[in-house]
Design an enzyme around this catalytic site. Sequence first.
Site, PDB file in Angstrom:
ATOM      1  N   GLY A 205       0.815  -1.207   0.000  1.00 40.24           N
ATOM      2  CA  GLY A 205       0.000   0.000   0.000  1.00 40.24           C
ATOM      3  C   GLY A 205       0.846   1.252   0.000  1.00 40.24           C
ATOM      4  O   GLY A 205       1.792   1.393  -0.775  1.00 40.24           O
ATOM      5  N   ASP A 237      -3.574  -5.724  -8.431  1.00 43.04           N
ATOM      6  CA  ASP A 237      -3.604  -6.341  -9.759  1.00 43.04           C
ATOM      7  C   ASP A 237      -2.969  -5.426 -10.801  1.00 43.04           C
ATOM      8  O   ASP A 237      -2.244  -5.892 -11.691  1.00 43.04           O
ATOM      9  CB  ASP A 237      -5.042  -6.671 -10.160  1.00 43.04           C
ATOM     10  CG  ASP A 237      -5.660  -7.726  -9.265  1.00 43.04           C
ATOM     11  OD1 ASP A 237      -4.925  -8.624  -8.812  1.00 43.04           O
ATOM     12  OD2 ASP A 237      -6.874  -7.649  -9.008  1.00 43.04           O
TER      13      ASP A 237
END
Length: 278
Positions: A205, A237
């Site tokens: 993240g 992804d």
Amino acid sequence: MLDLVVIGHVSIDTLIFPDGRRVTMPGGAAAGVATSAALAGAKVGLVTKIGTDFPKEWLQALSSVLDISGVQILPGKTIHIQMIYHEDGSVDAPVEMGVAQKMGEIPIPEEYLDAKVFHISPIPPEEQLKLLNRLKGKRVTVDFNPTYKEEYIKRRDLLREIVSRVEIVFPNEREALMITGAEDVKDAARILHGWGAKLVVITRGEKGVLVYDGSFREFPALPIKPEEIVDPTGGGDAFAGGFLAGYSRGRPLEECVRLGLERAREVLKKWGDWSITV
């Protein structure tokens, strides 16, 4: 010759908000990786199963950026995922699998078999292993999903077998800890590398990316304003797709990571898992 073949799910996603609003959009990790890689410059083929309910305009959008010869259209329904958002911030995600069963046995077009790299998106681990058995001698990378948490914990021996036979694993930090049972992300990376993966790429993240191939390298996330983030669900992804666009074409690691981070930043600014707009 294709640079990359992505195998996995393409879905119809319905977002249901606390105020009752419903938004339907295309989803699926395989399409997220494939569209990201295509926009990052790779020649990509997609292998998946969809039902006759899959909107034609979505399929046309996919065909505009990648090869869809490996997309099977079967009688029945496409995998359907509901994302039910609650006022307390929690999310439920019931799934109707539809025709997306037995992915390990899905036909792979003959012209795809000379692709430079194959990526297996999240499907049940026993189905991932079936695909690995069919792709012996190929360069394969793999991704995981906490949806299969119980299977991962119960069948860690199966996970070890999968990881031992791939070049790269792409877990996020939570998945890496869950899969290995480690409490520290660097320990998790060491374990996955010890199981046999040549390269462990862990997305974290806003903390960026941790890469391990016997030595650690850390890459910061690209800056993005909080108000620019629309939907964080497709970031992992999109990162994998960008990374693989570089990797499949022999780019240096630093460039692969940069491509991944750039694609992830862009997909965070829109709804959905796909890097293209439909």
